[in-house]
Write an enzyme that holds these catalytic residues in place. Structure first.
Site, PDB file in Angstrom:
ATOM      1  N   HIS A 152      44.309 -64.000  44.102  1.00 53.78           N
ATOM      2  CA  HIS A 152      43.358 -65.118  45.173  1.00 53.78           C
ATOM      3  C   HIS A 152      44.658 -64.859  46.266  1.00 53.78           C
ATOM      4  CE1 HIS A 152      41.450 -66.955  41.897  1.00 53.78           C
ATOM      5  NE2 HIS A 152      42.582 -66.114  41.153  1.00 53.78           N
ATOM      6  N   ASN A 191      38.474 -71.372  38.200  1.00 45.15           N
ATOM      7  CA  ASN A 191      37.807 -70.731  39.159  1.00 45.15           C
ATOM      8  C   ASN A 191      36.254 -71.202  39.202  1.00 45.15           C
ATOM      9  OD1 ASN A 191      39.375 -68.299  39.473  1.00 45.15           O
ATOM     10  ND2 ASN A 191      38.733 -67.205  37.515  1.00 45.15           N
ATOM     11  N   HIS A 216      51.217 -73.750  39.163  1.00 40.88           N
ATOM     12  CA  HIS A 216      51.310 -73.569  37.966  1.00 40.88           C
ATOM     13  C   HIS A 216      50.463 -73.701  36.500  1.00 40.88           C
ATOM     14  CE1 HIS A 216      53.381 -72.482  34.299  1.00 40.88           C
ATOM     15  NE2 HIS A 216      54.367 -72.315  34.748  1.00 40.88           N
TER      16      HIS A 216
HETATM   17 FE1  HDE Z   1      45.962 -66.227  37.995  1.00 38.53          FE
HETATM   18  N1  HDE Z   1      46.945 -65.909  39.050  1.00 38.53           N
HETATM   19  N2  HDE Z   1      45.480 -65.794  36.018  1.00 38.53           N
HETATM   20  N3  HDE Z   1      43.823 -67.278  36.228  1.00 38.53           N
HETATM   21  N4  HDE Z   1      44.811 -67.380  39.314  1.00 38.53           N
HETATM   22  C1  HDE Z   1      47.662 -66.375  40.184  1.00 38.53           C
HETATM   23  O1  HDE Z   1      49.419 -67.103  41.362  1.00 38.53           O
HETATM   24  C2  HDE Z   1      47.122 -64.304  36.417  1.00 38.53           C
HETATM   25  C3  HDE Z   1      43.651 -66.618  35.553  1.00 38.53           C
HETATM   26  C4  HDE Z   1      43.789 -69.001  39.991  1.00 38.53           C
HETATM   27  O2  HDE Z   1      45.435 -70.687  45.465  1.00 38.53           O
HETATM   28  C5  HDE Z   1      48.882 -65.951  41.000  1.00 38.53           C
HETATM   29  O3  HDE Z   1      49.949 -68.029  42.750  1.00 38.53           O
HETATM   30  C6  HDE Z   1      47.590 -64.281  35.538  1.00 38.53           C
HETATM   31  C7  HDE Z   1      42.774 -67.286  35.544  1.00 38.53           C
HETATM   32  C8  HDE Z   1      44.198 -69.200  40.578  1.00 38.53           C
HETATM   33  O4  HDE Z   1      47.348 -70.271  44.668  1.00 38.53           O
HETATM   34  C9  HDE Z   1      49.277 -64.968  39.701  1.00 38.53           C
HETATM   35  C10 HDE Z   1      46.570 -64.431  34.423  1.00 38.53           C
HETATM   36  C11 HDE Z   1      42.541 -68.331  36.135  1.00 38.53           C
HETATM   37  C12 HDE Z   1      44.978 -68.386  41.429  1.00 38.53           C
HETATM   38  C13 HDE Z   1      47.931 -65.264  38.888  1.00 38.53           C
HETATM   39  C14 HDE Z   1      45.738 -64.950  35.773  1.00 38.53           C
HETATM   40  C15 HDE Z   1      42.971 -68.061  36.684  1.00 38.53           C
HETATM   41  C16 HDE Z   1      45.104 -67.488  40.254  1.00 38.53           C
HETATM   42  C17 HDE Z   1      48.422 -65.286  42.125  1.00 38.53           C
HETATM   43  C18 HDE Z   1      45.578 -63.329  33.437  1.00 38.53           C
HETATM   44  C19 HDE Z   1      41.157 -69.579  36.226  1.00 38.53           C
HETATM   45  C20 HDE Z   1      45.459 -69.043  43.304  1.00 38.53           C
HETATM   46  C21 HDE Z   1      49.154 -65.970  42.894  1.00 38.53           C
HETATM   47  C22 HDE Z   1      46.710 -63.712  31.668  1.00 38.53           C
HETATM   48  C23 HDE Z   1      41.456 -70.721  34.976  1.00 38.53           C
HETATM   49  C24 HDE Z   1      46.264 -70.217  43.224  1.00 38.53           C
HETATM   50  C25 HDE Z   1      50.125 -67.038  42.728  1.00 38.53           C
HETATM   51  C26 HDE Z   1      46.313 -70.673  45.100  1.00 38.53           C
HETATM   52  C27 HDE Z   1      47.063 -67.320  41.020  1.00 38.53           C
HETATM   53  C28 HDE Z   1      47.842 -64.795  37.380  1.00 38.53           C
HETATM   54  C29 HDE Z   1      44.215 -65.611  35.207  1.00 38.53           C
HETATM   55  C30 HDE Z   1      43.211 -69.399  38.802  1.00 38.53           C
HETATM   56  C31 HDE Z   1      49.854 -63.398  39.754  1.00 38.53           C
HETATM   57  C32 HDE Z   1      49.305 -63.399  34.641  1.00 38.53           C
HETATM   58  C33 HDE Z   1      41.321 -66.673  33.685  1.00 38.53           C
HETATM   59  C34 HDE Z   1      42.379 -70.344  41.353  1.00 38.53           C
HETATM   60  O5  HDE Z   1      50.585 -66.059  39.370  1.00 38.53           O
END
Ligand code: HDE
Length: 730
Positions: free
Chosen positions: A84, A157, A348
């Site tokens: 992202h 999402n 978060h």
């Molecule tokens: Fe994320 N995801 N994600 N994700 N995600 C990040 O956090 C992660 C997942 C989503 O505009 C990270 O600050 C894991 C699903 C958005 O700043 C990180 C798993 C969904 C954004 C991270 C998922 C999301 C992130 C990267 C699987 C939809 C952007 C930078 C367990 C429900 C937020 C950060 C923004 C961002 C981890 C799966 C949505 C690495 C480990 C499912 C919208 O922490």
């Protein structure tokens, strides 16, 4: 001399009512002050020349002004988000329509008098910070609610399901989709071997793949996408009664997409297309709006469905549990500083308020760890909550101290609990005082590394999604898969995906196989094992599951609201000698209906109309492109029509608009321009005499009728049926 308070009027005159925006005010610096200073406040006498030994000699290490400036510059980038990375943000507000106290005690969902500030960040997932907005990808939809009980982040999402069922596979998924490690290609694209290799070996991704290969992955605008919390969450009311909830965002402008060919061209013509669209809409007062929707499942219905509520590869069809719209979010202010706000905002999943809680979805559980962990690196330490955009609007009191870049000057000698020296403050809050208590869910099980058997159905909702699409939408999925797999070099990977597609729908697999020049392999497990992959036959699902629903209307974009042309961008092709009436009547009608009208001429500068009025075009055929508009109109005027007929760029503009299925209108007096186009050769013979609504093309000399018909056509978004019979060389 510069004025002492050289502050842009817009920023000082406005008194922000939004609490969060008001709280950001003291942090703002307007750098048009009287004198240039160093970061220590020293006035700088010469900012153009470094300190040297003679005017042609070497620079001196002593030059602390040069060193400060360059050192700061050298450190001006922070690590981009690991996923992202590319995002666009906006401030706004949220208000609940009616108290939702029946299901939750969260104040911002129960008190209709509260207007909760929000900061939203939309994003693509795979690409780097500078990558194109129009990549085929999932879009992030992250909302930070600055509530009176602390921050609540809904980090969702634009698709309601996910690729994997367990967080432990997330690094693998991301490694697979990111540019391949040996050559760093391709950027912001899933059309390559490593991604499809992973997908072909992880059949739980089948449902999500349908979404990502659909037009949902190519939004027309960030303002025209749905949002989903994906996981099942919990709500808890004042009485401690809990229910399950799926969160939705429903855009009031409907859900719309562009064509894949168009997306690829936009990526070159304006790779900031979505960011610009969001910025311009807010800047011009066209505030984007979404309704917050919830699907509520009572605790006792947890096991009532043919899928597991904890499985993030499943949605709850709206036919089974309707979406209740409980409030509205309006984005009404652009950020002041991209880095300070959009880049430094830290979401978060674990930022919750009393009344909202988690479930045991194994993807959700892993996310609870990941977000704080990543901010520690990205934002440089444990004090990222002190960065202005991340601060709650309520005061913080705790015993956390110190760390890199601590901003707060905590006074006093007590930083521990229990204490007697500070009267044992800050004190813990009872639940009745607003203290957060976790829902006391009873769990009694063995510690195992395992996947629940109730997660085993990988295909039935993928099939439900495909069945719910219109014919053009199905064609787009087939074409998207053919494109992506066509870029995959390893034939075995293509074959494995074909075998998975065959489990979703035979016609889908057959369509893709035809385009790839391959046959559909018979047995997925055998095929997999023959390539040495660790195929667990059970997970390739020998057992057949079938959704009890044949179709779900909410899954097709065809059923989205199509009743407005608000903020739609329309190009008016006009040159010297244009018939002013023909231009202005349509322009005014479009503007009155809320569209954004852009006059595109053969060149910039001004030109005279047939009636000798000076007209200033907004763009020329050189500075803009057909793909950046929703519709195009050609007014009459002999000279203007003649110029357009002779200009290949104008004809290309129209051919592309036709190819991308957009509404096209011409004054009858401009029909020659259409006749020069590729598609114009096949217009009905009598088209010069009457209004032709067929396939979104309107030609008439009654300008008022034309405007009305044109507006009706633009509100339909696209005429996808045009694609099937004929391709257009544009
Ligand atoms: Fe994320 N995801 N994600 N994700 N995600 C990040 O956090 C992660 C997942 C989503 O505009 C990270 O600050 C894991 C699903 C958005 O700043 C990180 C798993 C969904 C954004 C991270 C998922 C999301 C992130 C990267 C699987 C939809 C952007 C930078 C367990 C429900 C937020 C950060 C923004 C961002 C981890 C799966 C949505 C690495 C480990 C499912 C919208 O922490």
């Amino acid at each position: 001399m510069a004025s002492k308070n050289n502050v842009p009027a817009k920023l000082t005159d406005e008194k922000p009512t939004n609490k969060k925006v008001a709280a950001l005010e003291p942090q703002k610096a307007f750098d048009g002050g009287e004198f240039l200073t160093t970061n220590q406040g020293l006035k700088v006498n010469d900012d153009n020349n470094s300190l040297k030994v003679g005017d042609r000699g070497p620079s001196l290490l002593e030059d602390f002004i040069l060193r400060e400036k360059i050192t700061h510059f050298d450190h001006e980038r922070i690590p981009e988000r690991v996923v992202h990375a590319r995002g666009s943000g906006a401030h706004g507000v949220f208000k609940v329509y009616e108290s939702f106290a029946k299901h939750t005690k969260a104040k911002f969902l129960t008190d209709t008098s509260i207007e909760t500030p929000v900061f939203v960040r939309f994003s693509t997932v795979a690409g780097s910070k500078g990558s194109t907005d129009l990549a085929r990808d999932v879009r992030g939809f992250a909302v930070k609610f600055y509530t009176q009980e602390g921050n609540f982040d809904l980090v969702g999402n634009n698709m309601p399901v996910f690729f994997i069922q367990d967080a432990i596979k997330f690094p693998d998924l991301v490694h697979a989709v990111k540019p391949e490690p040996h050559n760093g290609m391709p950027q912001a694209a899933s059309a390559h071997d490593t991604f499809w290799d992973f997908i072909s070996l992880v059949p739980e991704s089948a449902h999500m793949i349908m979404w990502v290969m659909s037009d949902r992955a190519l939004p027309r605008s960030l303002r025209m996408m749905e949002g989903f919390g994906v996981h099942t969450f919990r709500l808890v009311n004042e009485q401690g009664v809990s229910c399950f909830v799926k969160f939705h965002w429903k855009p009031l402008l409907g859900v719309h997409a562009v064509a894949w060919d168009e997306a690829q061209i936009i990526s070159g013509k304006d790779s900031d297309f979505h960011r610009r669209d969001l910025w311009e809409a807010i800047d011009s007062g066209n505030f984007p709006e979404w309704e917050l929707g919830v699907q509520i499942v009572p605790e006792e219905d947890e096991h009532k469905y043919e899928f597991d509520l904890l499985d993030p590869t499943k949605l709850i069809p709206e036919e089974l549990v309707p979406v209740q719209r409980i409030g509205k979010m309006t984005l009404n202010r652009n950020p002041d500083n991209f880095h300070a706000e959009t880049e430094q905002v830290a979401y978060h999943l674990g930022h919750v308020v009393p009344g909202i809680d988690f479930t045991n979805d194994p993807l959700l559980q892993g996310r609870l760890f990941s977000y704080t962990d990543t901010q520690l690196l990205r934002l440089g330490g444990p004090n990222f909550h002190e960065i202005p955009i991340n601060r709650p609007i309520v005061p913080l009191h705790n015993n956390q101290r110190d760390g890199h870049m601590r901003q707060t000057i905590n006074t006093g000698n007590v930083s521990y609990s229990p204490n007697s020296l500070g009267g044992n403050y800050p004190a813990q809050a009872k639940a009745s005082e607003g203290g957060f208590t976790s829902y006391p869910e009873r769990i009694d099980a063995n510690k195992v590394r395992a996947r629940s058997k109730s997660f085993i159905d990988h295909y039935s909702q993928a099939t439900l999604f495909f069945n719910s699409q219109s014919t053009p939408e199905k064609d787009h999925i087939i074409n998207a898969l053919s494109f992506e797999l066509g870029k995959v070099q390893t034939i075995a990977i293509r074959e494995r995906i074909l075998a998975i597609l065959a489990k979703i729908d035979k016609s889908l697999a057959a369509g893709v196989a035809y385009n790839l020049g391959l046959h559909i392999p018979k047995n997925l497990v055998q095929l997999n094992q023959s390539f040495g992959a660790d195929a667990d036959p059970e997970f390739y699902q020998s057992e057949e599951f079938k959704s009890s629903l044949e179709k779900s209307a909410a899954l097709s974009m065809v059923n989205t609201p199509k009743d407005s042309i608000k903020t739609r961008k329309v190009a008016l092709l006009a040159c010297e000698g244009v018939d002013e009436k023909s231009l202005m009547i349509v322009q005014d009608a479009l503007k009155a209906a809320g569209a954004v009208v852009v006059i595109v001429a053969d060149k910039l500068g001004t030109f005279m109309s047939e009636n000798d009025t000076e007209i200033t075009p907004n763009e020329s055929l050189l500075t803009t492109a057909s793909v950046l508009y929703d519709a195009v109109y050609v007014p009459g005027g002999i000279n203007s029509v003649g110029t357009l007929c002779a200009n290949p760029d104008a004809l290309h503009f129209l051919n592309q608009a036709y190819k991308h299925c957009k509404a096209i209108a011409t004054d009858t007096a401009a029909i020659q321009v259409l006749e020069q186009t590729y598609f114009g050769k096949n217009l009905p013979a009598d088209s010069s005499n009457e209004t032709v609504m067929a396939e979104g093309i309107i030609i008439t000399d009654d300008t008022n009728t034309l405007a009305t018909q044109f507006i009706a056509a633009i509100s339909q978004h696209r005429f996808w049926n045009r694609e099937a019979p004929r391709k257009v060389p544009a």
